[in-house]
Design a protein around this motif. Structure first.
Motif, PDB file in Angstrom:
ATOM      1  N   PRO A 130       0.816  -1.223   0.000  1.00 22.33           N
ATOM      2  CA  PRO A 130       0.000   0.000   0.000  1.00 22.33           C
ATOM      3  C   PRO A 130       0.847   1.269   0.000  1.00 22.33           C
ATOM      4  N   ASP A 157      -2.088  -5.465  -2.119  1.00 26.55           N
ATOM      5  CA  ASP A 157      -2.410  -4.233  -1.400  1.00 26.55           C
ATOM      6  C   ASP A 157      -1.916  -2.978  -2.111  1.00 26.55           C
ATOM      7  N   HIS A 167      -4.362  -0.072  -3.328  1.00 29.72           N
ATOM      8  CA  HIS A 167      -4.821   1.053  -2.508  1.00 29.72           C
ATOM      9  C   HIS A 167      -4.216   2.380  -2.980  1.00 29.72           C
ATOM     10  N   SER A 196      -6.637   4.392  -5.145  1.00 25.84           N
ATOM     11  CA  SER A 196      -7.909   4.869  -4.604  1.00 25.84           C
ATOM     12  C   SER A 196      -7.896   6.386  -4.474  1.00 25.84           C
ATOM     13  N   THR A 235      -7.981   7.727  -0.628  1.00 28.64           N
ATOM     14  CA  THR A 235      -6.882   7.618   0.320  1.00 28.64           C
ATOM     15  C   THR A 235      -6.554   8.998   0.879  1.00 28.64           C
ATOM     16  N   SER A 268      -8.335  -5.270  -6.898  1.00 25.23           N
ATOM     17  CA  SER A 268      -9.021  -4.019  -6.574  1.00 25.23           C
ATOM     18  C   SER A 268     -10.454  -4.266  -6.122  1.00 25.23           C
ATOM     19  N   ARG A 292     -10.608  -5.233  -2.608  1.00 21.11           N
ATOM     20  CA  ARG A 292     -10.225  -4.166  -1.684  1.00 21.11           C
ATOM     21  C   ARG A 292     -11.066  -2.911  -1.844  1.00 21.11           C
ATOM     22  N   VAL A 306     -11.670  -0.956  -4.542  1.00 22.73           N
ATOM     23  CA  VAL A 306     -11.230   0.097  -5.455  1.00 22.73           C
ATOM     24  C   VAL A 306     -11.933  -0.160  -6.793  1.00 22.73           C
TER      25      VAL A 306
END
Length: 130
Positions: A10, A41, A44, A47, A50, A81, A84, A86
């Motif tokens: 991330p 990860d 992220h 995104s 964030t 994605s 998670r 996204v």
């Protein structure tokens, strides 16, 4: 030399910062980045939701700026994605979610894009992961 860059961690991780600095150095050195690929990860970083603490570097924003400045091909693994949260507009609609959050400059696609990039690059360099 042509590079494909894969990021598995991330935006707040040291691996993401190293990947960003490596990519900047590659471009500054006159080399080509065939594709940036976010997986696990690492998705992220794509995104738009964030939020980074004020006293920290906003690595996700720096990725977006680098993509925009150099016209890089930024690809996010669609399976990773979706797991998670996204989503682009199409996937948000398809999965009946209230909003998309994929940041500008990134596109969702399959893992085959990483394979293709590695075929066109002289080097595949991976950062992070388990």
């Amino acid at each position: 030399m042509k590079f494909a860059i894969a990021l598995f961690s991330p935006a707040h991780s040291p691996a993401s910062r190293r990947a960003l600095r490596f990519t900047e150095a590659v471009l500054t050195g006159g080399h080509e980045v065939v594709r940036l690929f976010l997986y696990q990860d690492g998705v992220h970083s794509a995104s738009a939701n964030t939020v980074t603490a004020q006293d920290e570097l906003d690595i996700a924003e720096q990725w977006r700026q680098l993509i925009s400045l150099h016209g890089l091909d930024g690809v996010v693994c669609i399976a990773a994605s979706l797991r998670r949260g996204v989503l682009d507009e199409q996937e948000a609609k398809r999965h009946q979610r209230p909003a998309a959050n994929l940041a500008a400059g990134w596109e969702l696609s399959g893992l085959g894009q990483l394979h293709e990039a590695s075929q066109h690059a002289d080097r595949l360099v991976c950062f992070g992961g388990h």
